[in-house]
Design an enzyme around this catalytic site. Structure first.
Site, PDB file in Angstrom:
ATOM      1  N   LEU A 264     -56.663  28.855  10.473  1.00 52.85           N
ATOM      2  CA  LEU A 264     -56.661  29.280   9.067  1.00 52.85           C
ATOM      3  C   LEU A 264     -57.697  30.368   8.830  1.00 52.85           C
ATOM      4  CD1 LEU A 264     -56.191  25.941   7.080  1.00 52.85           C
ATOM      5  CD2 LEU A 264     -54.601  27.867   7.200  1.00 52.85           C
ATOM      6  N   ARG A 268     -56.793  33.947   7.364  1.00 50.57           N
ATOM      7  CA  ARG A 268     -57.369  34.481   6.127  1.00 50.57           C
ATOM      8  C   ARG A 268     -57.782  35.940   6.294  1.00 50.57           C
ATOM      9  NH1 ARG A 268     -60.411  28.697   5.503  1.00 50.57           N
ATOM     10  NH2 ARG A 268     -58.697  27.698   4.359  1.00 50.57           N
ATOM     11  N   PHE A 406     -51.524  31.170  -0.169  1.00 51.44           N
ATOM     12  CA  PHE A 406     -51.500  31.116   1.295  1.00 51.44           C
ATOM     13  C   PHE A 406     -52.874  30.843   1.895  1.00 51.44           C
ATOM     14  CE2 PHE A 406     -47.644  34.005   2.438  1.00 51.44           C
ATOM     15  CZ  PHE A 406     -46.849  32.891   2.568  1.00 51.44           C
ATOM     16  N   GLU A 407     -52.873  30.228   3.081  1.00 50.59           N
ATOM     17  CA  GLU A 407     -54.073  30.054   3.908  1.00 50.59           C
ATOM     18  C   GLU A 407     -55.219  29.368   3.163  1.00 50.59           C
ATOM     19  OE1 GLU A 407     -53.271  30.677   6.747  1.00 50.59           O
ATOM     20  OE2 GLU A 407     -51.864  32.336   6.754  1.00 50.59           O
ATOM     21  N   GLY A 408     -54.878  28.404   2.327  1.00 53.06           N
ATOM     22  CA  GLY A 408     -55.872  27.736   1.492  1.00 53.06           C
ATOM     23  C   GLY A 408     -55.990  28.485   0.181  1.00 53.06           C
TER      24      GLY A 408
END
Length: 596
Positions: A264, A268, A406-408
């Site tokens: 992740l 990011r 997305f991605e957290g």
């Protein structure tokens, strides 16, 4: 980089808040080699020649065409940039793979299909796979013979990934793990062959598995009907007694979180690289439109409020680009010594990547919100035409919205940024608390500077002040709240925003200063002016965030004393932002593109 520089200790992740960085230790786009530029041209030619002409078909979700184009990208080596040569890739540096990601952004949802494959789909095996797994899967992934997907999110677990319900139990003969459960919103699901799937062994030990599409009991649900990124496949997955060979366990049992979180982190920063490309395209579309669209018998590009938008779009993109390539350089240095054949390659990779978790989250939050602002202003410049699908800016606007999820989510990342920094401080990795404590006496005695040396002397002073604002506010928050700080999300969010501005401003300032050592000030005037605007606005934001935080934590005389210190810190002669933005905008309008 010289031999002397290679011997310097690696820059610690998060240390930017307490240390000053030598301009020669950062990577900027002005440092690109001829090879870097050739890679960019290769991607541009591929996107313009092969992908854009088929854009309409891709938007209709033509799986066969998507796979065909990915395979063509594989033939050019574009799928194997992050795969070591020994496993069928071309093993480029992170700056090169960042350039590839940035340039792919012009292909809209296809860029997501590409990014999910080369990034979160392939990298778990690159960094954490066994030698056997790497030799088995990576050559096909690097060529495009097989396409990858990443499967973490579930119907009941998004940001809280470790709450996954998908289970894995060892078969009676000890040869397989039996997977049961489901995954949601899986990019590339419609045509992927290899899936990185997370499940809990015995319902408890979070673990990663390499799952193949042909495995019995593995089924794929229907396509989701999405707001944007329409040319990418997004479908749910279902596992009903899927037998996964035990040799397909990725990493260690119960250590799946190390893989998930570090992949992740990479995701990011790569997401941020994509937003840089989309932002540049938005500026070009908007500037060209503004020059041709007339109102009151005058091109709208001559109107000050339109120019203000173009200037602000350009400044934010400049900052984003500066941050992204600085981070690419940090990751290059961190991963340079990894032996991907070594049995402990996964642990070494995890340590290297996790050290820059803060920087990766900062890139993600700033760039996703930056692109949203830029796309929104692009639509506004286009007026009614910006709302029509015939104009590309409409799609960029819709496609951009997912990046903040997305991605957290950005909310989760805002909690992670200061939270991770405090954890590093408590472990003794960064002398943050000592620096904050030592600042108290200094602030009480501090006399605001009136004169500054050099072209960007005042901006260097502002960077120092914004760092002090973070240390003042963050130190007081830790002192006041202790371990309960993690529950005060508004405070953490404000601290994150100040940290983001520190990294963003420092990246921009260092890039401009580095270029000033190479060419005359006249040739770097646009960079200097953008840095001046960003510095002043960053100071204003930091002051507002600090004031809100201090007011929420204290009252009475102690609050008044803290606010007095803050006021003394931020006392500065005002900057004529109107004139600076007009100057920047004039260049963008003339060039009809992103301008440094």
């Amino acid at each position: 980089m010289s031999d002397n520089q290679t011997k310097e200790p690696k820059i610690k992740g998060g240390s930017f808040i307490i240390d000053n960085v030598d301009v020669n230790r950062i990577v900027t786009p002005e440092d690109f080699t001829e090879e870097h530029r050739m890679i960019g041209e290769t991607v541009r030619d591929f996107i313009d020649g092969e992908v854009i002409p088929k854009d309409e078909e891709l938007e209709k979700l033509n799986y066969e065409l998507t796979v065909e184009l990915l395979q063509k990208a594989g033939e050019l080596g574009l799928l194997g940039a992050d795969v070591p040569e020994m496993f069928g890739g071309i093993g480029l540096d992170k700056v090169s793979s960042t350039i590839i990601t940035e340039y792919f952004s012009k292909s809209s949802g296809f860029a997501l299909s590409f990014g999910a494959h080369v990034g979160i789909g392939t990298l778990p095996i690159v960094y954490f796979g066994t030698a056997e797994q790497k030799h088995k899967y990576l050559p096909d992934l690097a060529s495009g013979a097989k396409i990858a997907a990443y499967c973490l999110t579930e119907p009941t677990s998004g940001s809280d990934a470790l709450a996954a319900k998908t289970t894995a139990r060892l078969s009676e003969d000890g040869e397989h793990y039996i997977l049961n459960g489901s995954k949601l919103y899986i990019t590339n699901a419609g045509f992927a062959d290899i899936f990185i799937v997370y499940a809990k062994v015995q319902g408890e030990h979070f673990t990663a598995f390499i799952v193949e599409k042909e495995m019995e009991g593995f089924t794929i649900g229907p396509e989701e009907k999405k707001m944007g990124i329409k040319s990418s496949s997004t479908r749910p997955l279902f596992f009903e007694d899927v037998k996964v060979p035990k040799e397909n366990v990725l990493g260690e049992i119960g250590k799946g979180h190390r893989i998930a979180f570090n992949i992740l982190n990479i995701g990011r920063y790569k997401l941020a690289a994509g937003t840089v490309g989309a932002s540049k395209e938005s500026i070009e579309l908007s500037a060209k439109y503004a020059n041709t669209r007339k109102q009151f018998e005058t091109p709208i590009s001559s109107f000050p409020l339109i120019r203000k938008k173009l200037a602000e779009m350009n400044i934010i993109t400049f900052v984003m680009e500066s941050m992204v390539y600085r981070t690419a350089g940090l990751l290059d240095e961190a991963l340079a010594d990894i032996d991907y054949n070594h049995p402990d390659a996964g642990a070494h990779s995890a340590n290297a990547i996790s050290d820059y978790a803060i920087e990766c989250s900062i890139n993600k939050v700033f760039s996703s919100e930056g692109l949203d602002f830029i796309a929104d202003e692009g639509v506004q410049i286009h007026g009614g035409y910006g709302y029509i699908q015939e104009y590309k800016i409409e799609r960029i606007y819709r496609d951009s919205r997912i990046n903040r999820i997305f991605e957290g989510t950005n909310e989760i990342n805002r909690l992670l940024i200061p939270g991770t920094l405090v954890k590093k401080a408590l472990k003794g990795e960064i002398a943050l608390l000592q620096k904050a404590q030592g600042l108290q006496g200094e602030l009480l005695q501090m006399v605001p500077a009136q004169e500054y040396e050099g072209v960007l002397g005042q901006e260097e002073h502002i960077l120092d002040i914004v760092k002090k604002i973070f240390l003042l506010t963050g130190g007081f928050a830790v002192q006041k709240l202790g371990t309960s700080l993690e529950k005060e999300q508004e405070t953490l969010s404000n601290l994150a925003d100040i940290l983001i501005d520190v990294f963003a401003l420092e990246s921009t300032l260092l890039r401009t200063k580095k270029q000033l050592t190479r060419v005359s000030e006249e040739k770097v005037l646009n960079m200097v002016e953008m840095t001046k605007v960003y510095a002043y606005e960053a100071l204003q934001r930091a002051e507002a965030a600090a004031k809100e935080t201090l007011t929420s934590l204290e009252s009475g005389d102690l609050l008044r004393m803290q606010l007095s210190v803050l006021k003394k810190l931020t006392k500065l002669s005002p900057v004529d932002k109107v004139a600076l933005k007009r100057s920047i905008a004039a260049r963008v309008v003339t060039n009809e593109r992103y301008t440094v």
